[in-house]
Design an enzyme around this catalytic site. Sequence first.
Site, PDB file in Angstrom:
ATOM      1  N   ARG A  10       0.872  -1.178   0.000  1.00 10.44           N
ATOM      2  CA  ARG A  10       0.000   0.000   0.000  1.00 10.44           C
ATOM      3  C   ARG A  10       0.907   1.225   0.000  1.00 10.44           C
ATOM      4  O   ARG A  10       2.083   1.139   0.365  1.00 10.44           O
ATOM      5  CB  ARG A  10      -0.875   0.009   1.240  1.00 10.44           C
ATOM      6  CG  ARG A  10      -1.862  -1.139   1.317  1.00 10.44           C
ATOM      7  CD  ARG A  10      -2.647  -1.076   2.629  1.00 10.44           C
ATOM      8  NE  ARG A  10      -3.609  -2.139   2.733  1.00 10.44           N
ATOM      9  CZ  ARG A  10      -3.405  -3.290   3.365  1.00 10.44           C
ATOM     10  NH1 ARG A  10      -2.243  -3.527   3.956  1.00 10.44           N
ATOM     11  NH2 ARG A  10      -4.354  -4.205   3.417  1.00 10.44           N
ATOM     12  N   LYS A  32      -3.694  -1.481   8.482  1.00  7.30           N
ATOM     13  CA  LYS A  32      -5.117  -1.819   8.371  1.00  7.30           C
ATOM     14  C   LYS A  32      -5.434  -3.211   8.928  1.00  7.30           C
ATOM     15  O   LYS A  32      -6.244  -3.937   8.365  1.00  7.30           O
ATOM     16  CB  LYS A  32      -5.583  -1.707   6.922  1.00  7.30           C
ATOM     17  CG  LYS A  32      -5.573  -0.300   6.381  1.00  7.30           C
ATOM     18  CD  LYS A  32      -5.986  -0.232   4.922  1.00  7.30           C
ATOM     19  CE  LYS A  32      -7.432  -0.615   4.754  1.00  7.30           C
ATOM     20  NZ  LYS A  32      -7.921  -0.464   3.372  1.00  7.30           N
ATOM     21  N   HIS A  35      -2.968   1.603  -5.814  1.00  2.52           N
ATOM     22  CA  HIS A  35      -3.588   0.356  -5.348  1.00  2.52           C
ATOM     23  C   HIS A  35      -3.760  -0.662  -6.481  1.00  2.52           C
ATOM     24  O   HIS A  35      -3.867  -1.863  -6.224  1.00  2.52           O
ATOM     25  CB  HIS A  35      -4.916   0.650  -4.639  1.00  2.52           C
ATOM     26  CG  HIS A  35      -5.217  -0.329  -3.559  1.00  2.52           C
ATOM     27  ND1 HIS A  35      -4.542  -0.370  -2.352  1.00  2.52           N
ATOM     28  CD2 HIS A  35      -6.115  -1.347  -3.504  1.00  2.52           C
ATOM     29  CE1 HIS A  35      -5.014  -1.346  -1.609  1.00  2.52           C
ATOM     30  NE2 HIS A  35      -5.965  -1.965  -2.283  1.00  2.52           N
ATOM     31  N   ARG A  76      -1.041  -3.151  -6.078  1.00  2.00           N
ATOM     32  CA  ARG A  76      -1.290  -4.171  -5.040  1.00  2.00           C
ATOM     33  C   ARG A  76      -2.184  -5.270  -5.606  1.00  2.00           C
ATOM     34  O   ARG A  76      -1.905  -6.462  -5.447  1.00  2.00           O
ATOM     35  CB  ARG A  76      -1.930  -3.528  -3.816  1.00  2.00           C
ATOM     36  CG  ARG A  76      -2.242  -4.510  -2.690  1.00  2.00           C
ATOM     37  CD  ARG A  76      -2.630  -3.777  -1.407  1.00  2.00           C
ATOM     38  NE  ARG A  76      -3.196  -4.646  -0.405  1.00  2.00           N
ATOM     39  CZ  ARG A  76      -2.505  -5.446   0.403  1.00  2.00           C
ATOM     40  NH1 ARG A  76      -1.190  -5.507   0.306  1.00  2.00           N
ATOM     41  NH2 ARG A  76      -3.107  -6.199   1.303  1.00  2.00           N
ATOM     42  N   HIS A 105      -3.353 -10.266   4.298  1.00  2.00           N
ATOM     43  CA  HIS A 105      -4.785 -10.192   4.575  1.00  2.00           C
ATOM     44  C   HIS A 105      -5.133 -10.968   5.842  1.00  2.00           C
ATOM     45  O   HIS A 105      -4.780 -12.139   5.962  1.00  2.00           O
ATOM     46  CB  HIS A 105      -5.607 -10.770   3.425  1.00  2.00           C
ATOM     47  CG  HIS A 105      -5.587  -9.946   2.188  1.00  2.00           C
ATOM     48  ND1 HIS A 105      -5.742 -10.496   0.940  1.00  2.00           N
ATOM     49  CD2 HIS A 105      -5.436  -8.622   1.994  1.00  2.00           C
ATOM     50  CE1 HIS A 105      -5.698  -9.540   0.025  1.00  2.00           C
ATOM     51  NE2 HIS A 105      -5.507  -8.390   0.642  1.00  2.00           N
ATOM     52  N   TYR A 111      -8.843 -12.604  -6.026  1.00  2.00           N
ATOM     53  CA  TYR A 111      -7.761 -12.825  -6.983  1.00  2.00           C
ATOM     54  C   TYR A 111      -7.841 -14.187  -7.647  1.00  2.00           C
ATOM     55  O   TYR A 111      -7.374 -14.364  -8.769  1.00  2.00           O
ATOM     56  CB  TYR A 111      -6.395 -12.673  -6.301  1.00  2.00           C
ATOM     57  CG  TYR A 111      -6.216 -11.324  -5.665  1.00  2.00           C
ATOM     58  CD1 TYR A 111      -6.284 -10.159  -6.411  1.00  2.00           C
ATOM     59  CD2 TYR A 111      -6.002 -11.193  -4.297  1.00  2.00           C
ATOM     60  CE1 TYR A 111      -6.145  -8.912  -5.824  1.00  2.00           C
ATOM     61  CE2 TYR A 111      -5.851  -9.959  -3.709  1.00  2.00           C
ATOM     62  CZ  TYR A 111      -5.925  -8.823  -4.470  1.00  2.00           C
ATOM     63  OH  TYR A 111      -5.786  -7.592  -3.898  1.00  2.00           O
TER      64      TYR A 111
END
Length: 182
Positions: free
Chosen positions: A51, A76, A140, A143, A166, A175
């Site tokens: 990020r 995050k 982004h 990413r 994640h 994905y």
Amino acid sequence: TAPSTESCNIYRDHLTASEVQLLIEAVKNQGGWYCYRNSILILMLYRHGLRRSEAARLRWSDVDLSEGTIYIRRIKGSRSGRHPLQGDEMRALKKLKRDYEPSPFVFTGNRHTPLSERTISHIVHQAGNLAGFDFAVHAHLLRHACGYYLANKGVDTRTIQDYLGHANIQNTVRYTQLSAAK
């Protein structure tokens, strides 16, 4: 040339590996004091699914050039972790460290302070313009490009989840849903 207003309305959620390479080459060919730093920034955003804020906070103490690894401090609520560096990244980072003013941060501006998220956004957007894309490019997308690249190479969902940090696998499943390899 800059994309027209109409073309900026084209929606893309990721870039392909060849489009990322076009961004990097466009930045390198632009010339100027920071073209090398900017090309490495784009490469690192893509290869490690960074990020903007993670790239801005990346410190040389997170990079182990002797072991060929980089520690990614995720944000995050994501999980941080160590990633391997590829040969071209190692060479590029060594050159960046050698040729630019010393700083604890990898990506710095002309005052030797870390690049802001806004500056990183601007660099990536301008790279899209230089590459002549007919859609707006933002950081982004790199990413997401990382996630789709890994999925298309047949990397399993749990490994992609771990690589991108994640916490929730639902953020990773996107994905693999459209992956040609699956």
